[in-house]
Design an enzyme around this catalytic site. Structure first.
Site, PDB file in Angstrom:
ATOM      1  CG  ASP A  26      -4.412  -5.867   0.061  1.00 12.20           C
ATOM      2  OD1 ASP A  26      -3.685  -5.298   0.878  1.00 12.20           O
ATOM      3  OD2 ASP A  26      -4.289  -5.777  -1.175  1.00 12.20           O
ATOM      4  CD  GLU A  48       2.326  -1.885  -1.344  1.00  9.90           C
ATOM      5  OE1 GLU A  48       2.187  -1.330  -2.434  1.00  9.90           O
ATOM      6  OE2 GLU A  48       1.832  -1.423  -0.297  1.00  9.90           O
TER       7      GLU A  48
HETATM    8  C1  NOJ Z   1      -0.532   0.467  -1.494  1.00 16.03           C
HETATM    9  C2  NOJ Z   1      -1.623  -0.030  -2.361  1.00 16.03           C
HETATM   10  O1  NOJ Z   1      -1.123  -1.036  -3.195  1.00 16.03           O
HETATM   11  C3  NOJ Z   1      -2.150   1.159  -3.130  1.00 16.03           C
HETATM   12  O2  NOJ Z   1      -3.071   0.764  -4.107  1.00 16.03           O
HETATM   13  C4  NOJ Z   1      -2.763   2.119  -2.154  1.00 16.03           C
HETATM   14  O3  NOJ Z   1      -3.182   3.294  -2.830  1.00 16.03           O
HETATM   15  C5  NOJ Z   1      -1.768   2.492  -1.069  1.00 16.03           C
HETATM   16  N1  NOJ Z   1      -1.094   1.357  -0.533  1.00 16.03           N
HETATM   17  C6  NOJ Z   1      -2.458   3.169   0.071  1.00 16.03           C
HETATM   18  O4  NOJ Z   1      -3.134   2.206   0.834  1.00 16.03           O
END
Ligand code: NOJ
Length: 563
Positions: A133, A297
């Protein structure tokens, strides 16, 4: 309480796609049984591990890298191909690792850089891939660069973040809202300006219009690529760039309370056109290392999501802009059929689809749609055209954990309590064995989040012994998928959804497989092509011939090898 649709999500009415018999989307060539080269991220299945919650090796109640290493053989026996781990970098953990203080290290909670190297070697030794990630949009407010940036207006790092003067009334410069509630601007007393944060005030957004920011992020990516990681899941990829004129977002006419983020529409804070050039550069960097994957994402309507593949014919954007629409969509056969057609129709030529049913930001699948339907969902996810991503524990049918008020950890809940925004329920520890703490950590240790209610029925140990368990179903589906070139890489055709039943056909090089899924709790009749049942989600019979009108039991999904 908002259940399925939470922060970061988009609303969408799907445009009507092609319907009925004429609907057909071709595969791009599968590695199984075919001549085409195998592409691991296209032909394989990705499994998401939330490191805090997978396996604790040192008895502190939180999972770690050595814990993941010790469970890799489970992933091999499950039959997945790649592991994506949520952030493991040094972090104050204001947002559980999505607030990064140092991009090329490992937080002591998770272990050391040597532990990381051992994990990577262990993953590769088993023929698996490892996806990290990466959090490009924001850092921790404890990152040395932000500490510099906030130290003085003339600091050379000032422009690495988004600083603005107060509005005339002394308030924030505009109406941009944080995903975690309230204004996205925080006042800095020392330098008398506001800084912008899409999430917590402890997560200041980087200024991706500054080439030095990009260079630093790319250096950090190179550090991990040089080690041999197989790709990145890029956090909030569609948020990287904000309007350069800092215009206020328009009010959201449909806002009826709940997360205040949605009181305005993120017109100037999300999906800005300049983002695509950065995505292309990220992809070029990964391509320079060979066989690596860029996953984004991205919570956007289908038409905007698919632009992240890049332009035809090169498709030089992300290979996998995550498709979360099965999570966002109603669990209804007709509208899922329409979603499949809409998504497939929208893909640029040569783009490979992908599907996701759960992650660390969404209520657990089994809680959203119920235990029976979670079995049907497993059949759907693993037989659709496109790369599936599984969320740890979904293969056990794990439900959300019940979080008592005193156990709440997630800032999304703490900042705006009572709306069901907290993500602790879906982050509870993995359930391994039938002993104290489910084998997640040592006896007598308090786990960082409570285990799911009534957990012994969900453990790997319990389900391993039950030939019809959810785990047995996932194993059977993963094995079946691996053995079928039609399921791995075939076209998807004849997508129908009516009266609670969803059907579609996958075909490749003479092999045809038809799926029939009953998305209701009652009996449904469906018309099937003549063939042999390869699998029923009930796991109580296979290898028999069927054809014509057949009865599906409540919540039954079947896979038919067409003659
Ligand atoms: C997306 C992530 O999946 C989430 O868990 C996180 O709180 C936010 N981005 C901020 O990084």
């Amino acid at each position: 309480m908002e259940r399925a649709v939470r922060h970061l999500q988009c609303s969408e009415r799907h445009a009507r796609g092609k319907t009925g018999d004429s609907f057909r989307f071709a595969g791009v060539g599968a590695g199984v049984g075919g001549l085409a080269m195998r592409v691991w991220w296209r032909d394989g299945v990705i499994y998401q591990v939330y490191p805090r919650s997978f396996q604790d090796s040192n008895g502190d109640g939180a999972g770690d890298l050595n814990g993941i290493l010790s469970r890799l053989d489970y992933l091999v026996s499950l039959g997945v191909d790649a592991v994506w781990i949520s952030p493991i970098y040094p972090s104050p953990m204001a947002d559980f690792g999505y607030d990064v203080a140092h991009y090329t290290g490992v937080d002591p909670l998770f272990g050391t850089i040597d532990d990381f190297d051992a994990l990577l070697a262990g993953v590769h030794a088993r023929g698996l891939k490892l996806i990290l990630d990466f959090v490009p949009n924001h850092t921790s407010d404890q990152h040395p660069r932000f500490l510099e940036s906030r130290s003085a207006r003339d600091n050379p790092k000032r422009d690495w973040y988004l600083w603005r003067a107060a509005a005339a009334d002394g308030g924030p410069p505009n109406n941009w809202m944080s995903n975690f509630g309230g204004s996205a601007w925080t006042w800095d007393e020392v330098t008398q300006q506001y800084y912008y944060h899409s999430f917590l005030k402890e997560q200041p957004d980087l200024n991706w219009r500054n080439p030095e920011v990009k260079a630093a992020a790319f250096d950090a990516m190179r550090f991990w690529l040089d080690k041999g990681v197989d790709g990145f899941r890029m956090d909030v990829l569609w948020l990287l760039i904000k309007d350069d004129q800092f215009r206020s977002n328009p009010p959201n006419p449909e806002y009826r309370g709940g997360n205040s983020f949605w009181s305005v529409l993120p017109k100037y804070t999300a999906d800005q056109p300049e983002t695509h050039a950065i995505v292309r550069e990220m992809r070029a960097l990964l391509d320079s290392y060979g066989d690596r994957v860029l996953i984004g994402e991205i919570y956007l309507p289908v038409a905007d999501l698919v632009k992240y593949y890049g332009d035809t014919p090169h498709l030089a954007g992300a290979q996998m802009p995550f498709n979360f629409h099965l999570i966002l969509n109603a669990w209804d056969a007709g509208s899922i059929a329409e979603l499949i057609r809409t998504y497939e129709s929208a893909l640029p030529p040569g783009a490979w689809p992908n599907w996701v049913l759960g992650n660390h930001d969404q209520h657990r699948l089994a809680t959203r749609i119920g235990a029976a339907q979670a079995r049907v969902a497993a059949v759907l996810l693993l037989t659709l055209r496109g790369t599936p991503t599984l969320y740890y524990g979904d293969e056990l049918g794990m439900p959300d954990a019940r979080i008592a008020p005193g156990d709440v950890q997630d800032p999304a809940e703490k900042n705006q309590p009572g709306f069901g925004l907290g993500r602790d329920p879906e982050r509870s520890p993995m359930l391994w064995e039938n002993r104290e703490n489910a084998g997640f950590t040592l006896s007598g240790v308090k786990t960082w989040l409570p285990l799911a209610w009534d957990w012994p029925q969900y453990t790997v140990e319990t389900q391993h012994a039950d030939p019809r368990s959810m785990l047995a179903l996932y194993r059977a589906l993963l094995k079946l998928r691996r053995s079928s070139s039609a399921l791995v890489g075939g076209s998807v055709e004849d997508v129908r959804g009516a009266d609670g039943a969803l059907s579609y056909l996958r075909a490749q090089a003479g092999e045809r497989v038809q799926m029939h899924l009953n998305l209701t709790g009652e009996v449904r009749w469906v018309e099937t092509l003549t063939g042999m049942v390869l699998l029923s989600s009930y796991l109580d019979g296979e290898g028999f011939e069927i054809g014509g009108w057949v009865k599906l039991r409540a919540g039954e999904g079947i896979v038919v090898k067409v003659f």
